[in-house]
Design a protein around this motif. Structure first.
Motif, PDB file in Angstrom:
ATOM      1  N   ALA A   5       0.870  -1.252   0.000  1.00 30.45           N
ATOM      2  CA  ALA A   5      -0.066   0.047  -0.144  1.00 30.45           C
ATOM      3  C   ALA A   5       0.969   1.132   0.130  1.00 30.45           C
ATOM      4  O   ALA A   5       0.494   2.195  -0.667  1.00 30.45           O
ATOM      5  CB  ALA A   5      -1.019   0.033   1.181  1.00 30.45           C
ATOM      6  N   ALA A   6       1.940   1.088   0.670  1.00 32.65           N
ATOM      7  CA  ALA A   6       2.979   2.447   0.785  1.00 32.65           C
ATOM      8  C   ALA A   6       3.342   2.540  -0.642  1.00 32.65           C
ATOM      9  O   ALA A   6       3.694   3.725  -1.138  1.00 32.65           O
ATOM     10  CB  ALA A   6       3.914   2.122   1.969  1.00 32.65           C
ATOM     11  N   GLU A   7       3.746   1.555  -1.199  1.00 33.21           N
ATOM     12  CA  GLU A   7       4.732   1.739  -2.551  1.00 33.21           C
ATOM     13  C   GLU A   7       3.498   2.338  -3.625  1.00 33.21           C
ATOM     14  O   GLU A   7       3.803   3.170  -4.392  1.00 33.21           O
ATOM     15  CB  GLU A   7       4.992   0.402  -3.300  1.00 33.21           C
ATOM     16  N   VAL A   8       2.306   1.663  -3.367  1.00 29.80           N
ATOM     17  CA  VAL A   8       1.188   2.185  -4.391  1.00 29.80           C
ATOM     18  C   VAL A   8       0.911   3.728  -4.216  1.00 29.80           C
ATOM     19  O   VAL A   8       0.944   4.558  -4.977  1.00 29.80           O
ATOM     20  CB  VAL A   8      -0.455   1.293  -4.346  1.00 29.80           C
ATOM     21  N   LEU A   9       0.928   4.242  -2.823  1.00 22.56           N
ATOM     22  CA  LEU A   9       0.700   5.565  -2.322  1.00 22.56           C
ATOM     23  C   LEU A   9       1.843   6.425  -2.865  1.00 22.56           C
ATOM     24  O   LEU A   9       1.675   7.444  -3.362  1.00 22.56           O
ATOM     25  CB  LEU A   9       0.668   5.517  -0.954  1.00 22.56           C
ATOM     26  N   ASP A  10       3.171   5.985  -2.902  1.00 28.94           N
ATOM     27  CA  ASP A  10       4.337   6.820  -3.310  1.00 28.94           C
ATOM     28  C   ASP A  10       4.053   6.782  -4.921  1.00 28.94           C
ATOM     29  O   ASP A  10       4.450   7.978  -5.548  1.00 28.94           O
ATOM     30  CB  ASP A  10       5.637   6.165  -3.012  1.00 28.94           C
ATOM     31  N   ALA A  11       3.775   5.921  -5.567  1.00 33.02           N
ATOM     32  CA  ALA A  11       3.470   5.895  -7.021  1.00 33.02           C
ATOM     33  C   ALA A  11       2.457   6.698  -7.300  1.00 33.02           C
ATOM     34  O   ALA A  11       2.726   7.770  -8.235  1.00 33.02           O
ATOM     35  CB  ALA A  11       3.178   4.487  -7.586  1.00 33.02           C
ATOM     36  N   ALA A  12       1.585   6.819  -6.632  1.00 34.63           N
ATOM     37  CA  ALA A  12       0.225   7.595  -6.866  1.00 34.63           C
ATOM     38  C   ALA A  12       0.577   9.248  -6.750  1.00 34.63           C
ATOM     39  O   ALA A  12       0.328  10.119  -7.542  1.00 34.63           O
ATOM     40  CB  ALA A  12      -0.857   7.415  -6.181  1.00 34.63           C
ATOM     41  N   LYS A  13       1.501   9.306  -5.794  1.00 33.92           N
ATOM     42  CA  LYS A  13       1.847  10.543  -5.271  1.00 33.92           C
ATOM     43  C   LYS A  13       2.947  11.181  -6.521  1.00 33.92           C
ATOM     44  O   LYS A  13       3.073  12.573  -6.621  1.00 33.92           O
ATOM     45  CB  LYS A  13       2.558  11.005  -3.940  1.00 33.92           C
ATOM     46  N   ALA A  14       3.465  10.350  -7.110  1.00 34.81           N
ATOM     47  CA  ALA A  14       4.348  10.844  -8.286  1.00 34.81           C
ATOM     48  C   ALA A  14       3.572  11.128  -9.584  1.00 34.81           C
ATOM     49  O   ALA A  14       4.142  11.806 -10.575  1.00 34.81           O
ATOM     50  CB  ALA A  14       5.389   9.588  -8.498  1.00 34.81           C
ATOM     51  N   LEU A  15       2.185  10.949  -9.490  1.00 32.06           N
ATOM     52  CA  LEU A  15       1.550  11.121 -10.892  1.00 32.06           C
ATOM     53  C   LEU A  15       1.375  12.667 -11.004  1.00 32.06           C
ATOM     54  O   LEU A  15       1.213  13.591  -9.994  1.00 32.06           O
ATOM     55  CB  LEU A  15       0.226  10.610 -11.036  1.00 32.06           C
ATOM     56  N   PRO A  16       0.989  13.163 -12.157  1.00 30.98           N
ATOM     57  CA  PRO A  16       0.642  14.596 -12.562  1.00 30.98           C
ATOM     58  C   PRO A  16      -0.584  14.875 -11.649  1.00 30.98           C
ATOM     59  O   PRO A  16      -1.285  13.999 -11.225  1.00 30.98           O
ATOM     60  CB  PRO A  16       0.474  14.696 -13.844  1.00 30.98           C
ATOM     61  N   ARG A  17      -0.892  16.103 -11.335  1.00 33.53           N
ATOM     62  CA  ARG A  17      -1.913  16.480 -10.388  1.00 33.53           C
ATOM     63  C   ARG A  17      -3.409  15.958 -10.891  1.00 33.53           C
ATOM     64  O   ARG A  17      -4.096  15.582 -10.250  1.00 33.53           O
ATOM     65  CB  ARG A  17      -2.156  18.003 -10.418  1.00 33.53           C
ATOM     66  N   ALA A  18      -3.504  16.041 -12.232  1.00 38.01           N
ATOM     67  CA  ALA A  18      -4.854  15.630 -12.776  1.00 38.01           C
ATOM     68  C   ALA A  18      -4.964  14.188 -12.698  1.00 38.01           C
ATOM     69  O   ALA A  18      -6.244  13.661 -12.474  1.00 38.01           O
ATOM     70  CB  ALA A  18      -4.776  15.912 -14.278  1.00 38.01           C
ATOM     71  N   GLU A  19      -3.881  13.363 -12.800  1.00 33.54           N
ATOM     72  CA  GLU A  19      -4.118  11.974 -12.548  1.00 33.54           C
ATOM     73  C   GLU A  19      -4.210  11.556 -11.289  1.00 33.54           C
ATOM     74  O   GLU A  19      -4.988  10.579 -10.790  1.00 33.54           O
ATOM     75  CB  GLU A  19      -2.734  11.179 -13.303  1.00 33.54           C
ATOM     76  N   ARG A  20      -3.544  12.157 -10.302  1.00 32.58           N
ATOM     77  CA  ARG A  20      -3.833  12.134  -9.004  1.00 32.58           C
ATOM     78  C   ARG A  20      -5.284  12.369  -8.444  1.00 32.58           C
ATOM     79  O   ARG A  20      -5.887  11.494  -7.724  1.00 32.58           O
ATOM     80  CB  ARG A  20      -2.940  12.807  -7.958  1.00 32.58           C
TER      81      ARG A  20
END
Length: 89
Positions: A5-20
């Protein structure tokens, strides 16, 4: 939080704002009550709108200051969420 879950969260945080935002909306939609059909939700929404219109027609409306609509709606949303959480708890 699990390592995955932490890895998924880190990956999501790296996305551009619109994708987040899109990911956040999709995740939030999974937290809704699955036991209530879309038809039942629409019926409840229509009943609430009808009650609101009847209230306005009866002169029971409220005045919201210019520029205050966003705050008013945010507070209404917060209260609605609290009530929904209390019903499902």
């Amino acid at each position: 939080m699990t390592p995955t879950a932490a890895e998924v969260l880190d990956a999501a945080k790296a996305l551009p704002r619109a994708e987040r935002a899109e990911v956040a909306q999709e995740l939030l939609s999974t937290l809704g009550t699955a036991d209530v059909s879309d038809e039942a939700r629409l019926t409840a929404l229509r009943a609430a709108v009808d009650a609101g219109i009847a209230s306005l027609d009866a002169g029971k409306g409220i005045r919201i200051p210019v520029g205050g609509l966003r705050g008013y709606l945010r507070e209404r949303g917060r209260l609605a969420t609290e009530r929904a959480d209390a019903k499902t708890a």
